[in-house]
Design a protein around this motif. Structure first.
Motif, PDB file in Angstrom:
ATOM      1  N   THR A   4      -5.691   3.505   9.043  1.00 17.75           N
ATOM      2  CA  THR A   4      -7.048   3.687   8.509  1.00 17.75           C
ATOM      3  C   THR A   4      -8.126   3.601   9.585  1.00 17.75           C
ATOM      4  O   THR A   4      -9.197   4.169   9.437  1.00 17.75           O
ATOM      5  CB  THR A   4      -7.318   2.610   7.427  1.00 17.75           C
ATOM      6  OG1 THR A   4      -6.134   2.457   6.641  1.00 17.75           O
ATOM      7  CG2 THR A   4      -8.463   2.996   6.533  1.00 17.75           C
ATOM      8  N   ASP A  34       3.592   0.301   5.804  1.00 16.37           N
ATOM      9  CA  ASP A  34       2.232   0.029   5.313  1.00 16.37           C
ATOM     10  C   ASP A  34       1.683   1.324   4.718  1.00 16.37           C
ATOM     11  O   ASP A  34       1.482   2.307   5.433  1.00 16.37           O
ATOM     12  CB  ASP A  34       1.387  -0.451   6.503  1.00 16.37           C
ATOM     13  CG  ASP A  34      -0.088  -0.675   6.152  1.00 16.37           C
ATOM     14  OD1 ASP A  34      -0.549  -0.143   5.130  1.00 16.37           O
ATOM     15  OD2 ASP A  34      -0.765  -1.365   6.931  1.00 16.37           O
ATOM     16  N   LYS A  87      -8.203   0.543  -1.801  1.00 11.18           N
ATOM     17  CA  LYS A  87      -8.352   1.816  -1.093  1.00 11.18           C
ATOM     18  C   LYS A  87      -7.951   2.948  -2.027  1.00 11.18           C
ATOM     19  O   LYS A  87      -8.716   3.325  -2.891  1.00 11.18           O
ATOM     20  CB  LYS A  87      -7.604   1.750   0.221  1.00 11.18           C
ATOM     21  CG  LYS A  87      -8.200   0.611   1.048  1.00 11.18           C
ATOM     22  CD  LYS A  87      -7.750   0.497   2.455  1.00 11.18           C
ATOM     23  CE  LYS A  87      -8.382  -0.777   3.040  1.00 11.18           C
ATOM     24  NZ  LYS A  87      -7.946  -1.075   4.381  1.00 11.18           N
TER      25      LYS A  87
HETATM   26  C1  LIG Z   1      -7.174  -2.129   4.774  1.00  7.74           C
HETATM   27  C2  LIG Z   1      -5.854  -2.068   5.393  1.00  7.74           C
HETATM   28  C3  LIG Z   1      -5.064  -3.214   5.529  1.00  7.74           C
HETATM   29  C4  LIG Z   1      -5.551  -4.583   5.146  1.00  7.74           C
HETATM   30  O1  LIG Z   1      -5.726  -4.715   3.786  1.00  7.74           O
HETATM   31  P1  LIG Z   1      -6.228  -6.120   3.184  1.00  7.74           P
HETATM   32  O2  LIG Z   1      -6.205  -5.912   1.738  1.00  7.74           O
HETATM   33  O3  LIG Z   1      -7.607  -6.349   3.742  1.00  7.74           O
HETATM   34  O4  LIG Z   1      -5.277  -7.155   3.649  1.00  7.74           O
HETATM   35  C5  LIG Z   1      -3.812  -3.078   6.088  1.00  7.74           C
HETATM   36  N1  LIG Z   1      -3.346  -1.867   6.475  1.00  7.74           N
HETATM   37  C6  LIG Z   1      -4.073  -0.754   6.359  1.00  7.74           C
HETATM   38  C7  LIG Z   1      -3.503   0.545   6.803  1.00  7.74           C
HETATM   39  C8  LIG Z   1      -5.349  -0.814   5.805  1.00  7.74           C
HETATM   40  O5  LIG Z   1      -6.067   0.305   5.686  1.00  7.74           O
END
Ligand SMILES: *Cc1c(COP(=O)(O)O)cnc(C)c1O
Length: 359
Positions: A139, A165, A189
């Protein structure tokens, strides 16, 4: 003024969320005990919906954690005795690496500059790697890693666990879970929900590894060890008092997404991505940062030429919130979300305004 949040997380809420919040209040959802039958039913239907939407087989359990960073920590604690391996090309993939390092593991990495992709031929997992950690959509830089590359690597090293992830890729990304041992996403997201909840998907092999570590006397954590998460998940419960409201909203939104159809959601994402990339590709000043073959469909990153704050301010005055770059790239990038909550109309309106402001 009501702003349109094209930020990359938290982002615009999925359009049905405000109504679901109202219903939740009428139904006293935030006061519900997590040991009540209502909650057990809610847990069951939420995980069923997630399973259907993302095509998750019965070999995988679905757990809830508070955030994605927690999911990363749980994965390392529960599946790595000594060695993890990380593909690092930006902020979030580096966090995964750092968490393993902080837990005193021997964390190896293949690191490339933000904005670049990986050459998987360079990855050697033959020296005792236990878990391979990779970020589908980074991201912070707007780069995606090819699922085909990941599957090929898994084929080459079948005994290495793969942790993926998919935070900003979900529900757009299509994952073949027969080749992925663990995956996770927080809900603020791609799911268009308020933050404070993460879904962690874990297969039998990863659970077995966790048991093996535990028997060896290695700590797999406390209340959120895989064993503990599993014990409660099998009863449709969580270990702790969870974010019941968010679980309720996730149940509703996954239901809404199922009735819309995942194919249509993916098609619309493609359509909006094309609109955005076509427009910025031809823009006189602010062009996409990432090379076409590895560009994320869900996170569009633009070179702001050092004008990030000015651009963001002007857009904000017109009712559009976008993200700056992350960390050291804060003033170099503008990041624009293309999540399912954003309609084709939203994307067109954004492009129209951008065109008016910066020709
Ligand atoms: C936002 C994000 C995270 C972290 O998410 P949290 O809910 O703040 O822990 C981890 N990996 C990616 C790719 C992200 O976009």
């Amino acid at each position: 003024m009501k702003k349109l949040f094209l930020t990359v997380g938290p982002s615009k809420l999925y359009p049905t969320v405000p109504t679901h919040i109202e219903t939740a209040l009428q139904e006293n959802i935030p006061s519900l005990s997590h040991r009540s039958q209502e909650f057990l039913d809610l847990f069951g239907s939420t995980t069923d919906n997630i399973r259907k939407l993302l095509d998750i087989p019965a070999t995988h359990q679905i757990f809830f954690t508070s955030c994605s960073l927690e999911a990363m920590e749980r994965i390392i604690q529960n599946t790595v005795e000594k060695k993890s391996y990380h593909c690092v090309n930006g902020y979030f993939s580096n966090v995964f690496y750092s968490i393993s390092h902080d837990l005193r593991k021997d964390a190896q990495k293949l690191e490339v500059p933000a904005g670049d992709g990986f050459n998987f031929d360079k990855i050697d997992l033959s020296n005792g790697t236990e878990t391979f950690c990779v970020t589908h959509t980074e991201t912070s830089s707007g780069v995606t890693t090819s699922m085909q590359d990941i599957y090929r690597l898994k084929e080459k090293y079948p005994s290495v666990l793969v942790a993926l992830d998919i935070v900003s890729a979900v529900p757009y990304v299509s994952v073949d879970f027969s080749q992925i041992d663990m995956a996770f996403f927080s809900v603020q997201k791609g799911m268009g929900l308020p933050a404070g909840l993460c879904v962690l998907i874990v297969n039998e092999k990863a659970l077995e590894k966790s048991n093996w570590l535990h028997k060896k006397g290695i700590s797999t954590g406390s209340y959120h060890s895989f064993a503990s998460l599993r014990e409660f998940a099998e009863k449709n419960q969580t270990v702790e008092t969870p974010n019941v409201l968010d679980i309720y909203l996730l149940e509703k939104v996954t239901r809404d997404m199922l009735s819309k159809g995942i194919d249509r959601i993916r098609e619309e994402t493609d359509t909006k991505a094309e609109l955005l990339y076509n427009f910025f590709e031809k823009h006189s000043q602010y062009k996409p940062v990432v090379e076409e073959s590895i560009r994320a469909k869900t996170v569009v990153v633009l070179d702001s030429k050092g004008n990030t704050f000015e651009i963001a301010k002007k857009l904000s005055d017109k009712g559009f919130a976008v993200s700056t770059g992350y960390a050291e790239n804060q003033n170099k990038y503008i990041r624009v979300a293309n999540f399912p909550a954003l309609s084709i109309e939203d994307t067109k309106n954004f492009i129209h305004t951008f065109k008016e402001l910066f020709s």
